[in-house]
Design a protein around this motif. Structure first.
Motif, PDB file in Angstrom:
ATOM      1  N   ALA A  40      -0.150  42.071 -66.435  1.00  0.00           N
ATOM      2  CA  ALA A  40       0.316  41.592 -67.739  1.00  0.00           C
ATOM      3  C   ALA A  40       0.683  40.117 -67.683  1.00  0.00           C
ATOM      4  O   ALA A  40       0.307  39.336 -68.572  1.00  0.00           O
ATOM      5  N   PHE A  41       1.419  39.713 -66.641  1.00  0.00           N
ATOM      6  CA  PHE A  41       1.783  38.306 -66.501  1.00  0.00           C
ATOM      7  C   PHE A  41       0.552  37.428 -66.284  1.00  0.00           C
ATOM      8  O   PHE A  41       0.483  36.292 -66.761  1.00  0.00           O
ATOM      9  N   GLY A  42      -0.426  37.975 -65.555  1.00  0.00           N
ATOM     10  CA  GLY A  42      -1.642  37.185 -65.317  1.00  0.00           C
ATOM     11  C   GLY A  42      -2.482  37.015 -66.570  1.00  0.00           C
ATOM     12  O   GLY A  42      -3.100  35.964 -66.779  1.00  0.00           O
ATOM     13  N   LEU A  43      -2.510  38.052 -67.425  1.00  0.00           N
ATOM     14  CA  LEU A  43      -3.302  37.976 -68.649  1.00  0.00           C
ATOM     15  C   LEU A  43      -2.596  37.228 -69.769  1.00  0.00           C
ATOM     16  O   LEU A  43      -3.249  36.768 -70.710  1.00  0.00           O
ATOM     17  N   ALA A  44      -1.283  37.139 -69.687  1.00  0.00           N
ATOM     18  CA  ALA A  44      -0.525  36.530 -70.784  1.00  0.00           C
ATOM     19  C   ALA A  44      -0.993  35.121 -71.133  1.00  0.00           C
ATOM     20  O   ALA A  44      -1.191  34.810 -72.320  1.00  0.00           O
ATOM     21  N   PRO A  45      -1.205  34.211 -70.167  1.00  0.00           N
ATOM     22  CA  PRO A  45      -1.671  32.864 -70.548  1.00  0.00           C
ATOM     23  C   PRO A  45      -3.030  32.884 -71.241  1.00  0.00           C
ATOM     24  O   PRO A  45      -3.232  32.172 -72.230  1.00  0.00           O
ATOM     25  N   SER A  46      -3.948  33.719 -70.731  1.00  0.00           N
ATOM     26  CA  SER A  46      -5.270  33.795 -71.359  1.00  0.00           C
ATOM     27  C   SER A  46      -5.179  34.348 -72.773  1.00  0.00           C
ATOM     28  O   SER A  46      -5.840  33.855 -73.694  1.00  0.00           O
ATOM     29  N   LEU A  47      -4.360  35.384 -72.956  1.00  0.00           N
ATOM     30  CA  LEU A  47      -4.199  35.956 -74.288  1.00  0.00           C
ATOM     31  C   LEU A  47      -3.554  34.955 -75.241  1.00  0.00           C
ATOM     32  O   LEU A  47      -3.914  34.886 -76.431  1.00  0.00           O
ATOM     33  N   ALA A  48      -2.616  34.159 -74.735  1.00  0.00           N
ATOM     34  CA  ALA A  48      -1.983  33.147 -75.579  1.00  0.00           C
ATOM     35  C   ALA A  48      -2.985  32.085 -76.017  1.00  0.00           C
ATOM     36  O   ALA A  48      -3.016  31.685 -77.189  1.00  0.00           O
ATOM     37  N   VAL A  49      -3.824  31.640 -75.068  1.00  0.00           N
ATOM     38  CA  VAL A  49      -4.855  30.652 -75.421  1.00  0.00           C
ATOM     39  C   VAL A  49      -5.843  31.245 -76.418  1.00  0.00           C
ATOM     40  O   VAL A  49      -6.240  30.586 -77.394  1.00  0.00           O
ATOM     41  N   LEU A  50      -6.253  32.504 -76.188  1.00  0.00           N
ATOM     42  CA  LEU A  50      -7.175  33.171 -77.112  1.00  0.00           C
ATOM     43  C   LEU A  50      -6.571  33.278 -78.507  1.00  0.00           C
ATOM     44  O   LEU A  50      -7.259  33.069 -79.510  1.00  0.00           O
ATOM     45  N   LEU A  51      -5.272  33.573 -78.562  1.00  0.00           N
ATOM     46  CA  LEU A  51      -4.593  33.657 -79.853  1.00  0.00           C
ATOM     47  C   LEU A  51      -4.610  32.316 -80.565  1.00  0.00           C
ATOM     48  O   LEU A  51      -4.883  32.240 -81.770  1.00  0.00           O
ATOM     49  N   VAL A  52      -4.352  31.247 -79.818  1.00  0.00           N
ATOM     50  CA  VAL A  52      -4.274  29.922 -80.429  1.00  0.00           C
ATOM     51  C   VAL A  52      -5.634  29.458 -80.932  1.00  0.00           C
ATOM     52  O   VAL A  52      -5.752  28.906 -82.035  1.00  0.00           O
ATOM     53  N   ILE A  53      -6.689  29.690 -80.148  1.00  0.00           N
ATOM     54  CA  ILE A  53      -7.993  29.119 -80.512  1.00  0.00           C
ATOM     55  C   ILE A  53      -8.831  30.025 -81.405  1.00  0.00           C
ATOM     56  O   ILE A  53      -9.879  29.597 -81.886  1.00  0.00           O
ATOM     57  N   THR A  54      -8.389  31.265 -81.645  1.00  0.00           N
ATOM     58  CA  THR A  54      -9.172  32.166 -82.497  1.00  0.00           C
ATOM     59  C   THR A  54      -8.388  32.647 -83.713  1.00  0.00           C
ATOM     60  O   THR A  54      -8.761  32.368 -84.853  1.00  0.00           O
ATOM     61  N   LEU A  55      -7.294  33.348 -83.481  1.00  0.00           N
ATOM     62  CA  LEU A  55      -6.580  33.951 -84.595  1.00  0.00           C
ATOM     63  C   LEU A  55      -5.879  32.922 -85.475  1.00  0.00           C
ATOM     64  O   LEU A  55      -5.880  33.048 -86.699  1.00  0.00           O
ATOM     65  N   VAL A  56      -5.293  31.909 -84.869  1.00  0.00           N
ATOM     66  CA  VAL A  56      -4.587  30.898 -85.671  1.00  0.00           C
ATOM     67  C   VAL A  56      -5.550  30.136 -86.586  1.00  0.00           C
ATOM     68  O   VAL A  56      -5.296  30.016 -87.795  1.00  0.00           O
ATOM     69  N   PRO A  57      -6.694  29.609 -86.062  1.00  0.00           N
ATOM     70  CA  PRO A  57      -7.641  28.964 -86.986  1.00  0.00           C
ATOM     71  C   PRO A  57      -8.198  29.914 -88.035  1.00  0.00           C
ATOM     72  O   PRO A  57      -8.412  29.521 -89.190  1.00  0.00           O
ATOM     73  N   ALA A  58      -8.431  31.188 -87.647  1.00  0.00           N
ATOM     74  CA  ALA A  58      -8.940  32.149 -88.619  1.00  0.00           C
ATOM     75  C   ALA A  58      -7.917  32.393 -89.724  1.00  0.00           C
ATOM     76  O   ALA A  58      -8.265  32.475 -90.914  1.00  0.00           O
ATOM     77  N   ALA A  59      -6.655  32.498 -89.356  1.00  0.00           N
ATOM     78  CA  ALA A  59      -5.606  32.682 -90.359  1.00  0.00           C
ATOM     79  C   ALA A  59      -5.501  31.454 -91.256  1.00  0.00           C
ATOM     80  O   ALA A  59      -5.344  31.578 -92.483  1.00  0.00           O
TER      81      ALA A  59
END
Length: 307
Positions: free
Chosen positions: A22-41
């Protein structure tokens, strides 16, 4: 007691491993959230406003959130762009699957000549899209095109394909096919390398023809790969912006003005950012639904070949 201790230790180790993942995936998931979901929203929110550069105050005005989508239903140019996009997508995807499959069957072998040929065919796929567009701009320009000069030399002069309303869209489909058929070829070649030899040999001994071998053994084996290739190329066909921008600029007239290019014009030429965002949202939803439908149809036909 020893067994319980070992069980507790194993459970603790599993919990620690889960936390580490979970800790290892957290940075990748955060970056994915910023570059995909935020612009889409942000795109979705912008599509609900009349935002334009001439009226910056409209950024957060939601008094009529569906106004852009109502205008789309009445916009004949937008509706025409959807038809143009579908024509381009169907033509380019069909050509890429056909050419890629044909070359994969021809190059399926282990000789050094075939391996070198496969490598050469991959070159168009690794070129930047703008470079591909410039190459085909030269090929389609009669004054400097070696293709046009060769046709003139044999008595078959051809007018500019990208300046003719009847051929401009198909010229773009050919250029897009040239760049991306290696993707299908590579995927199908990988599938052919995993084809079991026993069914092919047994069918050959029973007198099956080459077409029967392909129809009843090879094609069912590679069908899932073709579905995946078709889905990827269908999604990417909605992003043929560089080719259209360089080759035709949406012309002649609007015959090559696909939906994303029309959205670009509304957002950046006319500064209607809210309207352009609504077009982008419609494209996103359309690509998702179309891909889901094609994928479901393809997999169902694979799972139930008798129906």
């Amino acid at each position: 007691m020893a067994t319980l201790s070992w069980t507790a230790a194993g459970a603790g180790w599993q919990a620690q491993r889960s936390r580490a993942f979970a800790f290892g995936l957290a940075p990748s998931l955060a970056v994915l959230l910023v570059i995909t979901l935020v612009p889409a929203a942000a795109l979705l929110v912008g599509s609900l406003t009349p935002l334009s550069l001439t009226d910056p105050a409209a950024t957060f005005r939601f008094d009529d959130p569906l106004v852009n989508y109502r205008h789309l239903l009445e916009d004949g140019r937008f509706l025409d762009s959807i038809g143009t996009q579908l024509k381009l997508s169907v033509a380019s995807v069909a050509l890429q699957l056909g050419v890629g499959l044909g070359l994969a069957l021809l190059l399926d072998g282990r000789s050094r000549i075939l391996q070198a040929s496969r490598t050469a065919f991959l070159i168009p796929m690794v070129l930047p899209p703008i470079v591909v567009a410039l190459i085909w701009k030269i090929l389609y320009t009669p004054d400097i095109s070696p293709m046009h000069r060769a046709l003139e030399a044999i008595g078959l002069p051809v007018h500019s394909l990208i300046a003719n309303a009847d051929t401009a869209l198909w010229a773009i489909a050919v250029a897009d096919t040239w760049q991306w058929f290696p993707f299908t070829m590579l995927m199908v070649l990988a599938a052919l390398q995993t084809l079991p030899a026993d069914p092919v040999e047994a069918a050959s001994l029973d007198g099956a023809s080459r077409w029967q071998l392909f129809r009843y053994i090879v094609l069912p084996h590679i069908r899932p790969v073709l579905v995946v290739c078709g889905l990827f190329r269908l999604i990417d066909s909605f992003k043929a912006f560089p080719l259209i921008y360089v080759l035709t600029d949406g012309g002649p007239g609007t015959v090559t003005e696909v939906t994303n290019y029309y959205g670009f014009i509304q957002a950046f030429n006319f500064s209607y950012w809210g309207y352009g965002s609504a077009i982008a949202v419609v494209i996103l939803a359309g690509v998702f639904l179309l891909s889901w439908g094609v994928g479901k149809l393809g997999w169902n036909s694979h799972e139930h070949p008798g129906h």
